[in-house]
Write a protein that holds these residues in place. Sequence first.
Motif, PDB file in Angstrom:
ATOM      1  N   ASP A  25       0.821  -1.213   0.000  1.00  0.00           N
ATOM      2  CA  ASP A  25       0.000   0.000   0.000  1.00  0.00           C
ATOM      3  C   ASP A  25       0.856   1.265   0.000  1.00  0.00           C
ATOM      4  O   ASP A  25       0.574   2.218  -0.735  1.00  0.00           O
ATOM      5  CB  ASP A  25      -0.917   0.012   1.223  1.00  0.00           C
ATOM      6  N   VAL A  26       1.910   1.283   0.796  1.00  0.00           N
ATOM      7  CA  VAL A  26       2.699   2.503   0.966  1.00  0.00           C
ATOM      8  C   VAL A  26       3.330   2.947  -0.352  1.00  0.00           C
ATOM      9  O   VAL A  26       3.244   4.135  -0.733  1.00  0.00           O
ATOM     10  CB  VAL A  26       3.776   2.299   2.049  1.00  0.00           C
ATOM     11  N   LEU A  27       3.962   2.042  -1.070  1.00  0.00           N
ATOM     12  CA  LEU A  27       4.646   2.441  -2.298  1.00  0.00           C
ATOM     13  C   LEU A  27       3.678   2.713  -3.444  1.00  0.00           C
ATOM     14  O   LEU A  27       4.059   3.305  -4.455  1.00  0.00           O
ATOM     15  CB  LEU A  27       5.660   1.367  -2.710  1.00  0.00           C
ATOM     16  N   ALA A  28       2.427   2.301  -3.276  1.00  0.00           N
ATOM     17  CA  ALA A  28       1.435   2.585  -4.317  1.00  0.00           C
ATOM     18  C   ALA A  28       0.862   3.987  -4.198  1.00  0.00           C
ATOM     19  O   ALA A  28       0.579   4.635  -5.214  1.00  0.00           O
ATOM     20  CB  ALA A  28       0.305   1.550  -4.240  1.00  0.00           C
ATOM     21  N   THR A  29       0.719   4.502  -2.956  1.00  0.00           N
ATOM     22  CA  THR A  29      -0.048   5.743  -2.781  1.00  0.00           C
ATOM     23  C   THR A  29       0.593   6.789  -1.877  1.00  0.00           C
ATOM     24  O   THR A  29       0.108   7.922  -1.834  1.00  0.00           O
ATOM     25  CB  THR A  29      -1.433   5.415  -2.196  1.00  0.00           C
ATOM     26  N   ASN A  30       1.649   6.444  -1.131  1.00  0.00           N
ATOM     27  CA  ASN A  30       2.225   7.371  -0.168  1.00  0.00           C
ATOM     28  C   ASN A  30       3.270   8.245  -0.859  1.00  0.00           C
ATOM     29  O   ASN A  30       4.365   7.795  -1.189  1.00  0.00           O
ATOM     30  CB  ASN A  30       2.860   6.578   0.986  1.00  0.00           C
ATOM     31  N   ALA A  31       2.929   9.517  -1.078  1.00  0.00           N
ATOM     32  CA  ALA A  31       3.798  10.408  -1.858  1.00  0.00           C
ATOM     33  C   ALA A  31       5.149  10.620  -1.195  1.00  0.00           C
ATOM     34  O   ALA A  31       6.181  10.720  -1.868  1.00  0.00           O
ATOM     35  CB  ALA A  31       3.102  11.750  -2.070  1.00  0.00           C
ATOM     36  N   PHE A  32       5.160  10.688   0.129  1.00  0.00           N
ATOM     37  CA  PHE A  32       6.410  10.951   0.849  1.00  0.00           C
ATOM     38  C   PHE A  32       7.421   9.840   0.590  1.00  0.00           C
ATOM     39  O   PHE A  32       8.574  10.097   0.219  1.00  0.00           O
ATOM     40  CB  PHE A  32       6.120  11.081   2.343  1.00  0.00           C
ATOM     41  N   TYR A  33       7.010   8.593   0.777  1.00  0.00           N
ATOM     42  CA  TYR A  33       7.959   7.489   0.623  1.00  0.00           C
ATOM     43  C   TYR A  33       8.178   7.090  -0.836  1.00  0.00           C
ATOM     44  O   TYR A  33       9.251   6.589  -1.191  1.00  0.00           O
ATOM     45  CB  TYR A  33       7.550   6.299   1.482  1.00  0.00           C
ATOM     46  N   ARG A  34       7.202   7.318  -1.687  1.00  0.00           N
ATOM     47  CA  ARG A  34       7.460   7.084  -3.120  1.00  0.00           C
ATOM     48  C   ARG A  34       8.589   7.996  -3.592  1.00  0.00           C
ATOM     49  O   ARG A  34       9.495   7.575  -4.318  1.00  0.00           O
ATOM     50  CB  ARG A  34       6.184   7.360  -3.929  1.00  0.00           C
ATOM     51  N   ASN A  35       8.544   9.248  -3.162  1.00  0.00           N
ATOM     52  CA  ASN A  35       9.590  10.197  -3.532  1.00  0.00           C
ATOM     53  C   ASN A  35      10.913   9.857  -2.840  1.00  0.00           C
ATOM     54  O   ASN A  35      11.985   9.888  -3.460  1.00  0.00           O
ATOM     55  CB  ASN A  35       9.149  11.613  -3.155  1.00  0.00           C
ATOM     56  N   LYS A  36      10.859   9.504  -1.567  1.00  0.00           N
ATOM     57  CA  LYS A  36      12.061   9.231  -0.791  1.00  0.00           C
ATOM     58  C   LYS A  36      12.816   8.008  -1.320  1.00  0.00           C
ATOM     59  O   LYS A  36      14.058   7.979  -1.319  1.00  0.00           O
ATOM     60  CB  LYS A  36      11.687   9.022   0.679  1.00  0.00           C
ATOM     61  N   PHE A  37      12.074   6.999  -1.763  1.00  0.00           N
ATOM     62  CA  PHE A  37      12.709   5.770  -2.240  1.00  0.00           C
ATOM     63  C   PHE A  37      12.937   5.763  -3.752  1.00  0.00           C
ATOM     64  O   PHE A  37      13.353   4.746  -4.313  1.00  0.00           O
ATOM     65  CB  PHE A  37      11.874   4.559  -1.834  1.00  0.00           C
ATOM     66  N   GLY A  38      12.665   6.889  -4.388  1.00  0.00           N
ATOM     67  CA  GLY A  38      13.034   7.054  -5.796  1.00  0.00           C
ATOM     68  C   GLY A  38      12.432   6.054  -6.750  1.00  0.00           C
ATOM     69  O   GLY A  38      13.085   5.645  -7.733  1.00  0.00           O
ATOM     70  N   GLY A  39      11.207   5.645  -6.506  1.00  0.00           N
ATOM     71  CA  GLY A  39      10.547   4.739  -7.436  1.00  0.00           C
ATOM     72  C   GLY A  39      10.994   3.294  -7.365  1.00  0.00           C
ATOM     73  O   GLY A  39      10.702   2.506  -8.275  1.00  0.00           O
ATOM     74  N   GLN A  40      11.702   2.909  -6.294  1.00  0.00           N
ATOM     75  CA  GLN A  40      12.122   1.509  -6.160  1.00  0.00           C
ATOM     76  C   GLN A  40      10.910   0.595  -5.984  1.00  0.00           C
ATOM     77  O   GLN A  40       9.890   0.992  -5.440  1.00  0.00           O
ATOM     78  CB  GLN A  40      13.042   1.340  -4.951  1.00  0.00           C
ATOM     79  N   SER A  41      11.057  -0.642  -6.430  1.00  0.00           N
ATOM     80  CA  SER A  41      10.003  -1.634  -6.253  1.00  0.00           C
ATOM     81  C   SER A  41      10.012  -2.150  -4.817  1.00  0.00           C
ATOM     82  O   SER A  41      10.954  -1.907  -4.052  1.00  0.00           O
ATOM     83  CB  SER A  41      10.223  -2.799  -7.211  1.00  0.00           C
ATOM     84  N   ILE A  42       8.962  -2.902  -4.466  1.00  0.00           N
ATOM     85  CA  ILE A  42       8.887  -3.485  -3.127  1.00  0.00           C
ATOM     86  C   ILE A  42      10.087  -4.385  -2.872  1.00  0.00           C
ATOM     87  O   ILE A  42      10.735  -4.301  -1.819  1.00  0.00           O
ATOM     88  CB  ILE A  42       7.574  -4.265  -2.951  1.00  0.00           C
ATOM     89  N   ASP A  43      10.414  -5.252  -3.830  1.00  0.00           N
ATOM     90  CA  ASP A  43      11.554  -6.165  -3.652  1.00  0.00           C
ATOM     91  C   ASP A  43      12.852  -5.394  -3.467  1.00  0.00           C
ATOM     92  O   ASP A  43      13.701  -5.770  -2.638  1.00  0.00           O
ATOM     93  CB  ASP A  43      11.672  -7.121  -4.842  1.00  0.00           C
ATOM     94  N   GLU A  44      13.025  -4.324  -4.212  1.00  0.00           N
ATOM     95  CA  GLU A  44      14.253  -3.528  -4.095  1.00  0.00           C
ATOM     96  C   GLU A  44      14.352  -2.876  -2.718  1.00  0.00           C
ATOM     97  O   GLU A  44      15.433  -2.839  -2.110  1.00  0.00           O
ATOM     98  CB  GLU A  44      14.290  -2.459  -5.186  1.00  0.00           C
ATOM     99  N   VAL A  45      13.218  -2.383  -2.213  1.00  0.00           N
ATOM    100  CA  VAL A  45      13.224  -1.752  -0.892  1.00  0.00           C
ATOM    101  C   VAL A  45      13.497  -2.787   0.198  1.00  0.00           C
ATOM    102  O   VAL A  45      14.326  -2.569   1.091  1.00  0.00           O
ATOM    103  CB  VAL A  45      11.885  -1.032  -0.625  1.00  0.00           C
ATOM    104  N   VAL A  46      12.826  -3.919   0.130  1.00  0.00           N
ATOM    105  CA  VAL A  46      12.987  -4.954   1.160  1.00  0.00           C
ATOM    106  C   VAL A  46      14.397  -5.528   1.130  1.00  0.00           C
ATOM    107  O   VAL A  46      15.065  -5.654   2.159  1.00  0.00           O
ATOM    108  CB  VAL A  46      11.936  -6.062   0.993  1.00  0.00           C
ATOM    109  N   ASN A  47      14.882  -5.874  -0.058  1.00  0.00           N
ATOM    110  CA  ASN A  47      16.211  -6.491  -0.166  1.00  0.00           C
ATOM    111  C   ASN A  47      17.331  -5.509   0.159  1.00  0.00           C
ATOM    112  O   ASN A  47      18.397  -5.906   0.629  1.00  0.00           O
ATOM    113  CB  ASN A  47      16.417  -7.064  -1.570  1.00  0.00           C
ATOM    114  N   GLY A  48      17.104  -4.233  -0.097  1.00  0.00           N
ATOM    115  CA  GLY A  48      18.125  -3.221   0.185  1.00  0.00           C
ATOM    116  C   GLY A  48      17.821  -2.396   1.419  1.00  0.00           C
ATOM    117  O   GLY A  48      18.279  -1.245   1.528  1.00  0.00           O
TER     118      GLY A  48
END
Length: 426
Positions: free
Chosen positions: A30-53
Amino acid sequence: MAYFVQEEETLDRDGLVALQRRKLTVMLTDVLATNAFYRNKFGGQSIDEVVNGFASLPFTCRAEIQQDQRDNPPYGTNLTYPVERYNRLHQTSASTGAPLRVVDRAEDWNWWKRCWGILYRAAGVTAADRFIFPFSFGPFIGFWGAFESAVELGNLCLPAGGMTTSARLKFLIENGVTMLGCTPTYALRMAEVAREEGIDLAGSTVRGLIVAGEPGGSIPATRAAIESAWGARAFDHSGLSEVGPFGFECEEAPGGMHMMESEFIVEAIDPDSQRATPEGEVGELVVTNLGRWGMPLVRYRTGDLARLRRGQCDCGRHFAWAEGGILGRIDDMFFIRGNNVYPSQIDDIVRGLGGIAEYRLEVDARGPMTQLKIEIEPAAGADGELARRLERAVQDRLHFKPEVCTVAAGSLPRFEMKARRLTKLS
């Protein structure tokens, strides 16, 4: 031993890491789909990229959340859902600058209550316990979650806002209260008033106090003073309005706190290098909440300092353990004669000395050498050498001599929530 969510609380280290990874993955859907703050902060990374990194993700800091709320009033862009989905508003106590507004959905508030349920069972709370909560019930989150969780668990709960300390003590005695939730400072203030009014707290029905909001519950002398005055066990707890209730003490291991790693990812870093600190060394706590999807915080720098150790506790949990609880806050630390000094160290000395009803600290860094002034208000019957004995005690423990002066009885402020004893001049 009692657990609230036994299948999670009894996991070993590998099991906890796997659980955290699963919960993080689900939250990020949900967060990476709609949360503007973290979408911007994580630079468009996918869920797998965020979790693995995860260990390489940028930290989230209080200042950037504050700035985001100033730029996008009133709640900022760290919202995963439309504002209409949120039904609770709290704000921080502003102890470190402008208050943060924090909003929760019903689902997020249920998670808050779940965390408190874990804490309560670890403290041996049963449905037979009766609680009193002597706090203001204002916008500061305080013991709101504690109160509502206890109600849901079937406990009789007494809201004691808007009362004098004397009235609260009478309310407590008349209703056979067994558990109290308050700050360490206010636990001692209630004991002070009880002595003045001839109330035998140690002979009351109270068997436990859950103390939070400031270091104290794990400071040896402060804890001893509380337990002696009340004839009851003190349980330390730590949390933040913007993060959640993440630290708790179990019955089996006094003198520290577990980090609730089934509901949070907890790290410790060197505040300067921002690298992970080795186990057993003091570091700044970095916390990720896993159940507060509506306004999440990922790798949030709390500003709290702790010494984490890992291993299985006698209570059966493998949660990280903060030895000595929260040791202090980075922004409260001061330097005198080459020493790093925390207010919690002074509190331990003051409470261990005895005979001091209240005190205040003034750190003056305007001259060539930083000076510490301690104002003390002697308790009734204290001896005339109290100031000199405190000077010696600080010098013996911390290797510098403060200026200690005595002030008139009743002249220093008393506190119901977080104590504000420290003033810095620079």
